[in-house]
Motif scaffolding. Structure first.
Motif, PDB file in Angstrom:
ATOM      1  N   MET A   1       0.843  -1.196   0.000  1.00 41.17           N
ATOM      2  CA  MET A   1       0.000   0.000   0.000  1.00 41.17           C
ATOM      3  C   MET A   1       0.881   1.249   0.000  1.00 41.17           C
ATOM      4  SD  MET A   1      -2.770   1.175   2.888  1.00 41.17           S
ATOM      5  CE  MET A   1      -3.601  -0.415   2.825  1.00 41.17           C
ATOM      6  N   LYS A   2       0.467   2.237  -0.774  1.00 41.88           N
ATOM      7  CA  LYS A   2       1.218   3.496  -0.828  1.00 41.88           C
ATOM      8  C   LYS A   2       0.383   4.581  -0.157  1.00 41.88           C
ATOM      9  CE  LYS A   2       4.385   4.875  -4.512  1.00 41.88           C
ATOM     10  NZ  LYS A   2       5.533   4.624  -3.697  1.00 41.88           N
ATOM     11  N   VAL A   3       0.940   5.269   0.830  1.00 39.26           N
ATOM     12  CA  VAL A   3       0.205   6.360   1.467  1.00 39.26           C
ATOM     13  C   VAL A   3       1.027   7.638   1.396  1.00 39.26           C
ATOM     14  CG1 VAL A   3      -0.986   4.787   3.049  1.00 39.26           C
ATOM     15  CG2 VAL A   3       1.077   5.958   3.811  1.00 39.26           C
ATOM     16  N   ARG A   4       0.337   8.761   1.403  1.00 35.94           N
ATOM     17  CA  ARG A   4       0.987  10.076   1.361  1.00 35.94           C
ATOM     18  C   ARG A   4       0.575  10.868   2.598  1.00 35.94           C
ATOM     19  NH1 ARG A   4       0.946  13.018  -4.134  1.00 35.94           N
ATOM     20  NH2 ARG A   4       2.864  11.793  -4.234  1.00 35.94           N
ATOM     21  N   ILE A   5       1.567  11.407   3.300  1.00 41.50           N
ATOM     22  CA  ILE A   5       1.314  12.224   4.489  1.00 41.50           C
ATOM     23  C   ILE A   5       1.825  13.633   4.207  1.00 41.50           C
ATOM     24  CG2 ILE A   5       1.769  12.495   6.962  1.00 41.50           C
ATOM     25  CD1 ILE A   5       2.460   9.446   6.965  1.00 41.50           C
ATOM     26  N   LEU A   6       0.957  14.619   4.402  1.00 43.13           N
ATOM     27  CA  LEU A   6       1.329  16.027   4.218  1.00 43.13           C
ATOM     28  C   LEU A   6       1.441  16.677   5.588  1.00 43.13           C
ATOM     29  CD1 LEU A   6      -1.158  16.918   1.354  1.00 43.13           C
ATOM     30  CD2 LEU A   6       1.325  16.883   1.147  1.00 43.13           C
ATOM     31  N   VAL A   7       2.586  17.260   5.873  1.00 42.58           N
ATOM     32  CA  VAL A   7       2.817  17.929   7.158  1.00 42.58           C
ATOM     33  C   VAL A   7       3.028  19.414   6.884  1.00 42.58           C
ATOM     34  CG1 VAL A   7       4.344  18.093   9.155  1.00 42.58           C
ATOM     35  CG2 VAL A   7       3.867  15.862   8.137  1.00 42.58           C
TER      36      VAL A   7
ATOM     37  N   LEU B   1       3.909   0.705   2.442  1.00 44.42           N
ATOM     38  CA  LEU B   1       3.597  -0.185   3.559  1.00 44.42           C
ATOM     39  C   LEU B   1       3.375  -1.593   3.018  1.00 44.42           C
ATOM     40  CD1 LEU B   1       0.980   2.038   5.450  1.00 44.42           C
ATOM     41  CD2 LEU B   1       3.454   1.912   5.815  1.00 44.42           C
ATOM     42  N   GLU B   2       3.829  -2.588   3.762  1.00 41.69           N
ATOM     43  CA  GLU B   2       3.639  -3.965   3.306  1.00 41.69           C
ATOM     44  C   GLU B   2       2.907  -4.767   4.360  1.00 41.69           C
ATOM     45  OE1 GLU B   2       6.721  -5.254   0.428  1.00 41.69           O
ATOM     46  OE2 GLU B   2       6.733  -7.070   1.660  1.00 41.69           O
ATOM     47  N   GLY B   3       1.979  -5.620   3.906  1.00 35.53           N
ATOM     48  CA  GLY B   3       1.246  -6.493   4.815  1.00 35.53           C
ATOM     49  C   GLY B   3       0.335  -5.740   5.758  1.00 35.53           C
ATOM     50  N   VAL B   4      -0.220  -4.645   5.286  1.00 32.50           N
ATOM     51  CA  VAL B   4      -1.059  -3.801   6.136  1.00 32.50           C
ATOM     52  C   VAL B   4      -2.426  -3.659   5.474  1.00 32.50           C
ATOM     53  CG1 VAL B   4      -1.354  -1.452   7.013  1.00 32.50           C
ATOM     54  CG2 VAL B   4       0.887  -2.536   7.124  1.00 32.50           C
ATOM     55  N   THR B   5      -3.492  -3.940   6.214  1.00 37.15           N
ATOM     56  CA  THR B   5      -4.842  -3.738   5.684  1.00 37.15           C
ATOM     57  C   THR B   5      -5.198  -2.256   5.771  1.00 37.15           C
ATOM     58  OG1 THR B   5      -5.922  -3.994   7.819  1.00 37.15           O
ATOM     59  CG2 THR B   5      -5.524  -6.010   6.556  1.00 37.15           C
TER      60      THR B   5
ATOM     61  N   ALA C   1      -3.893   0.464   8.446  1.00 39.34           N
ATOM     62  CA  ALA C   1      -3.265   1.705   8.004  1.00 39.34           C
ATOM     63  C   ALA C   1      -3.927   2.908   8.669  1.00 39.34           C
ATOM     64  CB  ALA C   1      -3.344   1.829   6.482  1.00 39.34           C
ATOM     65  N   GLU C   2      -5.243   2.820   8.858  1.00 39.19           N
ATOM     66  CA  GLU C   2      -5.962   3.959   9.461  1.00 39.19           C
ATOM     67  C   GLU C   2      -5.556   4.199  10.913  1.00 39.19           C
ATOM     68  OE1 GLU C   2     -10.063   3.114   8.586  1.00 39.19           O
ATOM     69  OE2 GLU C   2      -9.830   3.786   6.507  1.00 39.19           O
ATOM     70  N   ALA C   3      -4.974   3.188  11.552  1.00 42.11           N
ATOM     71  CA  ALA C   3      -4.423   3.406  12.893  1.00 42.11           C
ATOM     72  C   ALA C   3      -2.932   3.739  12.814  1.00 42.11           C
ATOM     73  CB  ALA C   3      -4.638   2.158  13.750  1.00 42.11           C
TER      74      ALA C   3
ATOM     75  N   ILE D   1      -4.580   7.498   1.096  1.00 33.78           N
ATOM     76  CA  ILE D   1      -4.062   6.281   0.479  1.00 33.78           C
ATOM     77  C   ILE D   1      -3.919   6.543  -1.016  1.00 33.78           C
ATOM     78  CG2 ILE D   1      -4.575   3.871  -0.071  1.00 33.78           C
ATOM     79  CD1 ILE D   1      -5.983   3.682   2.637  1.00 33.78           C
ATOM     80  N   LEU D   2      -2.711   6.357  -1.550  1.00 31.91           N
ATOM     81  CA  LEU D   2      -2.489   6.586  -2.980  1.00 31.91           C
ATOM     82  C   LEU D   2      -2.795   5.336  -3.797  1.00 31.91           C
ATOM     83  CD1 LEU D   2       0.916   8.536  -3.042  1.00 31.91           C
ATOM     84  CD2 LEU D   2      -1.398   9.477  -3.110  1.00 31.91           C
ATOM     85  N   LYS D   3      -2.464   4.175  -3.230  1.00 32.83           N
ATOM     86  CA  LYS D   3      -2.612   2.915  -3.984  1.00 32.83           C
ATOM     87  C   LYS D   3      -2.808   1.800  -2.974  1.00 32.83           C
ATOM     88  CE  LYS D   3       0.814   1.067  -6.364  1.00 32.83           C
ATOM     89  NZ  LYS D   3       2.012   1.052  -7.218  1.00 32.83           N
ATOM     90  N   VAL D   4      -3.856   1.006  -3.146  1.00 35.39           N
ATOM     91  CA  VAL D   4      -4.119  -0.069  -2.184  1.00 35.39           C
ATOM     92  C   VAL D   4      -3.299  -1.305  -2.528  1.00 35.39           C
ATOM     93  CG1 VAL D   4      -5.869  -1.601  -1.243  1.00 35.39           C
ATOM     94  CG2 VAL D   4      -6.407   0.800  -1.651  1.00 35.39           C
ATOM     95  N   ARG D   5      -3.251  -1.668  -3.742  1.00 37.76           N
ATOM     96  CA  ARG D   5      -2.595  -2.887  -4.247  1.00 37.76           C
ATOM     97  C   ARG D   5      -3.022  -4.173  -3.568  1.00 37.76           C
ATOM     98  NH1 ARG D   5       3.340  -4.211  -3.360  1.00 37.76           N
ATOM     99  NH2 ARG D   5       2.923  -2.329  -2.165  1.00 37.76           N
TER     100      ARG D   5
END
Lengths: 82, 82
Positions: free
Chosen positions: A1-7, A46-50, A54-56, A78-82
């Motif tokens: 899974m690909k996630v993007r965090i903006l700070v 992220l790998e092996g994460v539902t 991920a939401e936690a 979330i950019l990509k679930v895969r």
């Protein structure tokens, strides 16, 4: 899974880097730019994460490591679930 | 109009900051994080600019000022037209 965090700085916090960019753009003649706020972006693999995990996990990482919660806020997606 | 520009290293360029974050997260036990890439985000307020003008102006600003086109790439999007 690909996630993007903006700070970015909270709205109540001055952003001197953004102000410097604004001034530079005005000097160059880009007068249509009224204001610039600068922040950081983190793209995580992220790998092996539902999705539920991920939401936690992602807000926890953002809060503990990537952002300074005193002066910064974050958003994530979330950019990509895969 | 509010636009967001994301600047990050090209995929072929090493990202030592992102690597440092990855290592820190592993040390803290976040083993699901395989890789982190760090970049910059710029939120611009534009005034008196049409969508068509923005489509020329924003890439020009990103290319000339915000990104180093040798090693960085950028993406941008309109957040709010108003």
């Amino acid at each position: 899974m690909k996630v993007r965090i903006l700070v970015s700085f909270k709205d109540s916090v001055l952003d001197p880097q953004g102000q410097t960019v604004t001034n530079a753009l005005h000097t160059m003649g880009y007068d249509a730019v009224m204001n610039v706020r600068q922040g950081k972006v983190f793209d995580l693999d992220l790998e092996g994460v539902t999705r539920k995990e991920a939401e936690a996990l992602v807000p926890e990482i953002a809060h503990r490591v990537l952002a300074n919660p005193i002066i910064e806020k974050f958003d994530w997606e979330i950019l990509k679930v895969r």
